[in-house]
Design a protein around this motif. Structure first.
Motif, mmCIF file in Angstrom:
data_model
loop_
_atom_site.group_PDB
_atom_site.id
_atom_site.type_symbol
_atom_site.label_atom_id
_atom_site.label_comp_id
_atom_site.label_asym_id
_atom_site.label_seq_id
_atom_site.Cartn_x
_atom_site.Cartn_y
_atom_site.Cartn_z
ATOM 1 N N ASN A 97 0.844 -1.195 0.000
ATOM 2 C CA ASN A 97 0.000 0.000 0.000
ATOM 3 C C ASN A 97 0.880 1.246 0.000
ATOM 4 O O ASN A 97 1.903 1.290 0.686
ATOM 5 C CB ASN A 97 -0.914 0.010 1.213
ATOM 6 C CG ASN A 97 -1.944 -1.112 1.149
ATOM 7 O OD1 ASN A 97 -2.376 -1.485 0.071
ATOM 8 N ND2 ASN A 97 -2.301 -1.657 2.302
ATOM 9 N N PRO A 98 0.497 2.282 -0.728
ATOM 10 C CA PRO A 98 1.348 3.476 -0.784
ATOM 11 C C PRO A 98 1.411 4.228 0.538
ATOM 12 O O PRO A 98 2.377 4.933 0.800
ATOM 13 C CB PRO A 98 0.696 4.324 -1.880
ATOM 14 C CG PRO A 98 -0.718 3.848 -1.933
ATOM 15 C CD PRO A 98 -0.687 2.403 -1.591
ATOM 16 N N ILE A 99 0.376 4.100 1.394
ATOM 17 C CA ILE A 99 0.362 4.816 2.669
ATOM 18 C C ILE A 99 -0.493 4.053 3.679
ATOM 19 O O ILE A 99 -1.531 3.489 3.324
ATOM 20 C CB ILE A 99 -0.174 6.257 2.477
ATOM 21 C CG1 ILE A 99 0.018 7.079 3.757
ATOM 22 C CG2 ILE A 99 -1.612 6.252 2.029
ATOM 23 C CD1 ILE A 99 -0.255 8.572 3.552
ATOM 24 N N ASP A 100 -0.023 4.010 4.920
ATOM 25 C CA ASP A 100 -0.758 3.403 6.041
ATOM 26 C C ASP A 100 -0.629 4.339 7.229
ATOM 27 O O ASP A 100 0.485 4.590 7.709
ATOM 28 C CB ASP A 100 -0.195 2.025 6.394
ATOM 29 C CG ASP A 100 -0.549 0.969 5.363
ATOM 30 O OD1 ASP A 100 -1.755 0.822 5.083
ATOM 31 O OD2 ASP A 100 0.365 0.309 4.843
ATOM 32 N N CYS A 101 -1.755 4.862 7.701
ATOM 33 C CA CYS A 101 -1.752 5.824 8.804
ATOM 34 C C CYS A 101 -2.258 5.172 10.088
ATOM 35 O O CYS A 101 -3.199 4.365 10.077
ATOM 36 C CB CYS A 101 -2.613 7.045 8.453
ATOM 37 S SG CYS A 101 -1.950 8.004 7.066
ATOM 38 N N ILE A 102 -1.636 5.565 11.203
ATOM 39 C CA ILE A 102 -1.952 5.019 12.522
ATOM 40 C C ILE A 102 -2.740 6.057 13.307
ATOM 41 O O ILE A 102 -2.314 7.204 13.453
ATOM 42 C CB ILE A 102 -0.663 4.660 13.286
ATOM 43 C CG1 ILE A 102 0.221 3.732 12.448
ATOM 44 C CG2 ILE A 102 -0.991 4.033 14.632
ATOM 45 C CD1 ILE A 102 1.610 3.553 13.011
ATOM 46 N N HIS A 103 -3.931 5.658 13.826
ATOM 47 C CA HIS A 103 -4.742 6.565 14.621
ATOM 48 C C HIS A 103 -5.744 5.752 15.417
ATOM 49 O O HIS A 103 -5.804 4.523 15.311
ATOM 50 C CB HIS A 103 -5.456 7.589 13.722
ATOM 51 C CG HIS A 103 -6.004 8.759 14.497
ATOM 52 N ND1 HIS A 103 -7.319 8.863 14.849
ATOM 53 C CD2 HIS A 103 -5.387 9.863 14.997
ATOM 54 C CE1 HIS A 103 -7.500 9.987 15.537
ATOM 55 N NE2 HIS A 103 -6.335 10.612 15.628
ATOM 56 N N THR A 104 -6.510 6.454 16.205
ATOM 57 C CA THR A 104 -7.523 5.793 17.014
ATOM 58 C C THR A 104 -8.656 5.287 16.125
ATOM 59 O O THR A 104 -8.739 5.594 14.947
ATOM 60 C CB THR A 104 -8.102 6.770 18.058
ATOM 61 O OG1 THR A 104 -8.720 7.858 17.380
ATOM 62 C CG2 THR A 104 -6.994 7.308 18.958
ATOM 63 N N LYS A 105 -9.547 4.542 16.716
ATOM 64 C CA LYS A 105 -10.666 3.963 15.975
ATOM 65 C C LYS A 105 -11.762 4.977 15.649
ATOM 66 O O LYS A 105 -12.738 4.633 15.003
ATOM 67 C CB LYS A 105 -11.268 2.816 16.782
ATOM 68 C CG LYS A 105 -10.301 1.672 17.062
ATOM 69 C CD LYS A 105 -9.854 1.001 15.767
ATOM 70 C CE LYS A 105 -8.927 -0.168 16.056
ATOM 71 N NZ LYS A 105 -8.462 -0.826 14.816
ATOM 72 N N ASP A 106 -11.592 6.239 16.091
ATOM 73 C CA ASP A 106 -12.622 7.243 15.823
ATOM 74 C C ASP A 106 -12.751 7.545 14.330
ATOM 75 O O ASP A 106 -13.817 7.962 13.869
ATOM 76 C CB ASP A 106 -12.297 8.556 16.568
ATOM 77 C CG ASP A 106 -12.320 8.346 18.074
ATOM 78 O OD1 ASP A 106 -12.937 7.352 18.514
ATOM 79 O OD2 ASP A 106 -11.715 9.161 18.789
ATOM 80 N N ILE A 107 -11.672 7.358 13.601
ATOM 81 C CA ILE A 107 -11.673 7.669 12.178
ATOM 82 C C ILE A 107 -11.449 6.375 11.403
ATOM 83 O O ILE A 107 -10.504 5.637 11.691
ATOM 84 C CB ILE A 107 -10.568 8.684 11.829
ATOM 85 C CG1 ILE A 107 -10.696 9.939 12.698
ATOM 86 C CG2 ILE A 107 -10.617 9.049 10.349
ATOM 87 C CD1 ILE A 107 -9.551 10.905 12.541
ATOM 88 N N PRO A 108 -12.300 6.059 10.426
ATOM 89 C CA PRO A 108 -12.082 4.847 9.625
ATOM 90 C C PRO A 108 -10.715 4.866 8.944
ATOM 91 O O PRO A 108 -10.258 5.900 8.448
ATOM 92 C CB PRO A 108 -13.224 4.901 8.601
ATOM 93 C CG PRO A 108 -14.272 5.754 9.241
ATOM 94 C CD PRO A 108 -13.535 6.759 10.067
ATOM 95 N N GLU A 109 -10.080 3.733 8.942
ATOM 96 C CA GLU A 109 -8.715 3.646 8.410
ATOM 97 C C GLU A 109 -8.650 4.034 6.939
ATOM 98 O O GLU A 109 -7.742 4.776 6.529
ATOM 99 C CB GLU A 109 -8.202 2.216 8.582
ATOM 100 C CG GLU A 109 -6.767 2.026 8.103
ATOM 101 C CD GLU A 109 -6.288 0.603 8.289
ATOM 102 O OE1 GLU A 109 -5.185 0.290 7.826
ATOM 103 O OE2 GLU A 109 -7.027 -0.192 8.903
#
Length: 373
Positions: free
Chosen positions: A50-62
């Motif tokens: 994948n060109p990009i993978d962002c890490i964050h909380t579950k509040d925002i869909p991946e």
């Protein structure tokens, strides 16, 4: 993965008819092939991840976060604005820190355009070849008349040689403009490769011109003190700011850390291109110096024909070069590259004899016809 390269076979086909120099062919064959292949590689996600993978909380869909950060670009902190941390501790991820001023951010927005830029570069590299192909007009192929293979009947061979000699005789001293068009294409190739270095430097915010030297310095420096220049230009970890409205209608700010696995491929691509373009620029520059010497030095033209076509008598070459112009020499050289060596010897020998018979009263010391080898 080999399936994506099947369409590139036509780019590596080497024609048996040579109308240009080997250095010129490097521009429109090998370089175009490499650039198109790189463009295909970076667009094929299943082979590079994948060109990009962002890490964050579950509040925002991946998927939403990844798409947003890919479209609106990510950022790192400019090197001069980073924390002055202990060198032994270093940074967990170079350029990924908290920031107060928006001016401290360095936007990473080129990665969406890499595949398009590589393909556009390939088109620019093929443009001089396209120009020369249209200007050359198939002259070499027409004059060859399948004489690149000397196996044919003597009657047919004699007729074809006579046609070639008649053309060379009737059009002698009229090929300068034709040759200068080719030299212009070689000059255009040099301008293109140097211009593309500056184009990529602008593309990467002024960090590409010294990229190769920085990588060499990085390899030779101490392991504790060195900072990888490839990570500076092609960061693998960046930050992304996403704004959304909460349940109360207030604006919420979300900071995400994004991994750019595609940059691992990009850095290898562009470090290769940097060294390849430098080599290509040097080779093309010396080729142009060689062309300038040929234009202004008839002696060099004589020497090159003698060295390249040893079957032709020296006195015949001397006479032909003296009675012709630089464009004729270029045509002779290209014909010699494509026509059977024995047939080419006979053609030049007969042409020299015709010149001698036509101009014998102007040639000091001439006593008769030049004898064949």
């Amino acid at each position: 993965m080999l399936d994506i390269f099947r369409g590139l076979k036509s780019l590596i086909r080497v024609s048996h008819i040579h109308t240009d120099s080997p250095i010129f062919r490097l521009h429109y064959s090998i370089t175009v092939l490499v650039l198109v292949a790189f463009s295909l590689i970076v667009t094929t996600r299943q082979y590079v991840g994948n060109p990009i993978d962002c890490i964050h909380t579950k509040d925002i869909p991946e998927d939403v976060l990844n798409t947003f950060c890919w479209i609106h670009s990510t950022y790192t902190i400019k090197p001069e604005k980073r924390w002055k941390a202990d060198a032994k501790l270093g940074y967990p991820y170079p350029g990924v820190q908290t920031t107060v001023d928006e001016k401290d951010k360095r936007l990473i927005k080129y990665y969406q355009w890499v595949c398009f830029c590589l393909f556009f570069q390939a088109i620019l590299f093929y443009t001089p070849r396209w120009l020369w192909k249209s200007w050359e007009g198939g002259k070499i192929h027409a004059l060859m008349m399948d004489l690149d293979v000397g196996i044919c009947s003597e009657i047919e061979k004699k007729q074809k040689k006579k046609l070639m000699i008649d053309y060379l005789w009737e059009n002698l001293r009229y090929h300068n403009w034709w040759a200068y068009k080719y030299y212009f294409c070689e000059l255009l190739s040099l301008i293109n490769v140097i211009g593309q270095m500056f184009l990529m430097n602008r593309f990467f915010d002024g960090a590409f011109l010294m990229f190769g030297f920085d990588v060499i310095a990085f390899i030779n420096s101490d392991q504790e003190d060195r900072i990888d220049p490839m990570i500076e230009i092609f960061p693998r970890m960046t930050k992304c700011t996403f704004y959304k409205y909460g349940v109360s209608g207030d604006l919420e700010k979300h900071d995400a850390m994004c991994i750019l696995p595609l940059n691992v491929v990009n850095e290898k691509i562009y470090i290769f291109l940097w060294f390849w373009f430098i080599i290509l620029s040097v080779l093309t520059f010396f080729t142009l110096i060689y062309r300038i010497v040929i234009i202004f030095s008839p002696r060099m033209r004589v020497y090159l024909l003698r060295m390249r076509y040893r079957l032709v008598r020296k006195d015949a070459i001397d006479l032909i070069v003296r009675r012709s112009k630089m464009g004729d020499w270029f045509l002779f050289y290209m014909l010699g590259e494509n026509v059977d060596s024995v047939i080419f010897r006979d053609v030049l020998q007969e042409l020299a004899n015709k010149l001698a018979r036509h101009n014998f009263h102007h040639i000091p010391g001439f006593k008769g016809e030049i004898q064949e080898a």
